[in-house]
Design an enzyme around this catalytic site. Structure first.
Site, PDB file in Angstrom:
ATOM      1  N   GLU A  46       0.831  -1.209   0.000  1.00 58.88           N
ATOM      2  CA  GLU A  46       0.000   0.000   0.000  1.00 58.88           C
ATOM      3  C   GLU A  46       0.863   1.256   0.000  1.00 58.88           C
ATOM      4  O   GLU A  46       0.537   2.234  -0.664  1.00 58.88           O
ATOM      5  CB  GLU A  46      -0.967   0.008   1.188  1.00 58.88           C
ATOM      6  CG  GLU A  46      -2.068  -1.041   1.103  1.00 58.88           C
ATOM      7  CD  GLU A  46      -2.956  -0.886  -0.126  1.00 58.88           C
ATOM      8  OE1 GLU A  46      -2.996   0.194  -0.719  1.00 58.88           O
ATOM      9  OE2 GLU A  46      -3.605  -1.880  -0.515  1.00 58.88           O
ATOM     10  N   TYR A 129      -5.600   6.266   5.007  1.00 63.27           N
ATOM     11  CA  TYR A 129      -5.852   5.261   3.988  1.00 63.27           C
ATOM     12  C   TYR A 129      -5.093   3.965   4.282  1.00 63.27           C
ATOM     13  O   TYR A 129      -5.671   2.865   4.256  1.00 63.27           O
ATOM     14  CB  TYR A 129      -5.446   5.789   2.596  1.00 63.27           C
ATOM     15  CG  TYR A 129      -5.461   4.687   1.584  1.00 63.27           C
ATOM     16  CD1 TYR A 129      -6.663   4.239   1.065  1.00 63.27           C
ATOM     17  CD2 TYR A 129      -4.295   4.036   1.207  1.00 63.27           C
ATOM     18  CE1 TYR A 129      -6.712   3.183   0.188  1.00 63.27           C
ATOM     19  CE2 TYR A 129      -4.321   2.976   0.329  1.00 63.27           C
ATOM     20  CZ  TYR A 129      -5.539   2.556  -0.185  1.00 63.27           C
ATOM     21  OH  TYR A 129      -5.576   1.501  -1.044  1.00 63.27           O
ATOM     22  N   ASP A 147      -9.561   5.692  -1.250  1.00 63.36           N
ATOM     23  CA  ASP A 147      -8.513   6.388  -2.003  1.00 63.36           C
ATOM     24  C   ASP A 147      -9.171   7.027  -3.234  1.00 63.36           C
ATOM     25  O   ASP A 147     -10.403   7.061  -3.349  1.00 63.36           O
ATOM     26  CB  ASP A 147      -7.367   5.434  -2.387  1.00 63.36           C
ATOM     27  CG  ASP A 147      -7.811   4.385  -3.390  1.00 63.36           C
ATOM     28  OD1 ASP A 147      -9.026   4.333  -3.714  1.00 63.36           O
ATOM     29  OD2 ASP A 147      -6.965   3.623  -3.870  1.00 63.36           O
TER      30      ASP A 147
END
Ligand code: SF4
Length: 349
Positions: A46, A129, A147
């Site tokens: 990520e 996030y 996102d």
């Protein structure tokens, strides 16, 4: 307004079924419905995927996990090695945050990631996030993972007419309507996949979309206009000089940049300040400098035109010599471009 009111539970079940059949196979994924993915791999992927495409991030993910198979291995790595391995991914502050986070997990949590969104959010460099993504995908928490892809899908499904960024709280609220305790990690990844492969930014493939029947944007006839954008100011342009000094034996002078500031702590070439007006062209090293042309680079907040000057011989004066090939691999992209321009310039002399 389009005459479609999205049905939350129907969208959920259709999108999860689609994900089971068509979800992308990615190196950091355990796969739909499978045992949960290791938090280290989810977190690393990520962080890498922020602002970077999946094909570009994939070789970096393999390289990092082969070299540092656990978060504790990464935490123990020297800064310079991690920064060099990150070169080419851009957004170098993230590499520094990556190390700070790995060291916090190794030092304060015994090498085990916290298993809640709040615990993850307390780690250095972990934003909303990433905390939500790791909580959902690695730990099965009902976290709202939002996102740009998810915002786009929500803006289209609900035909949100408010422009971004003002619409962001509303888009987050809409995304939250879908989050439940049932398969939260798969739900997050299903939405990501829909946004990446079907509900694409410029040309959504509505004919292949599992939730098309519930999409108000599609019913309105122009789903690609969502999310509505406010007009962006033009990106400012800066200029500067890069000084590429060779030793005549296949090496180039490099330096470690100051920790603070753009590309902080990364390997660099000697360079002037990067300014909007006339940057200083005073060479930082004494040598017989010649012009080798310019290179262009785009950073998040500005574009840069670097004039490259090159020379052979002389002392590196506080910098160090490095093999050209090794430097090319370790330098951030903007400097790798300047090095290439310097090499071509020398060949022409
Ligand atoms: Fe996106 Fe089209 Fe699917 Fe709507 S129908 S969610 S616009 S791909």
């Amino acid at each position: 307004m389009p005459d479609v009111s999205p049905d939350i539970s129907r969208i959920r079940s259709r999108l999860l079924a689609w994900y089971d059949a068509h979800g992308r196979s990615l190196p950091w994924r355990a796969g739909p419905g499978a045992a949960r993915t290791e938090p280290y791999r989810v977190w690393l992927s990520e962080v890498m995927l922020q602002q970077t495409t999946t094909p570009h991030a994939t070789p970096y993910f393999h390289a990092f996990t082969q070299r540092w198979p656990t978060v504790s291995d990464l935490a123990a790595a020297p800064d310079a090695e991690v920064m060099a391995a990150w070169a080419g991914l851009g957004y170098y502050a993230r590499a520094r945050n990556l190390l700070a986070c790995a060291r916090a997990v190794a030092g304060d949590h015994g090498g085990v990631f916290p298993d809640t969104e709040a615990g993850l959010l307390a780690l250095p460099g972990v934003g909303a996030y990433t905390a939500a993504a790791v909580a959902a995908i690695a730990f099965g928490r009902a976290a709202n993972v939002v996102d740009g892809n998810v915002e786009r899908v929500m803006a289209r499904l609900f035909a949100v007419e408010t422009p971004v960024p003002q619409a962001r709280p509303e888009l987050r609220r809409l995304a939250g309507l879908f989050v439940t305790d049932h398969r939260p990690g798969d739900w997050a990844q299903a939405l990501m996949d829909l946004g990446a492969t079907v509900c694409r930014p410029r040309s959504p493939l509505c004919g292949q979309c599992p939730v098309a029947e519930d999409c108000a944007g599609r019913a309105g006839g122009s789903p690609e206009r969502y999310p509505i954008k406010t007009k962006k100011a033009d990106r400012p342009q800066r200029r500067g000089f890069a000084w590429v000094l060779f030793d005549g034996q296949g090496r180039v002078a490099v330096e470690t940049r100051p920790d603070k500031g753009l590309l902080g702590g990364m390997l660099g070439l000697p360079t002037s300040d990067w300014t909007r007006d006339a940057p200083s062209d005073a060479p930082p090293l004494a040598a017989d400098w010649r012009e080798a042309g310019t290179v262009e680079h785009v950073f998040t907040h500005f574009g840069l035109t670097l004039t490259v000057r090159t020379a052979t011989g002389g002392a590196p004066d506080g910098r160090r010599w490095m093999e050209i090939e090794a430097a090319r691999a370790a330098l951030p992209t903007v400097f790798a471009k300047a090095l290439d321009r310097g090499v071509s310039g020398m060949l022409l002399i």
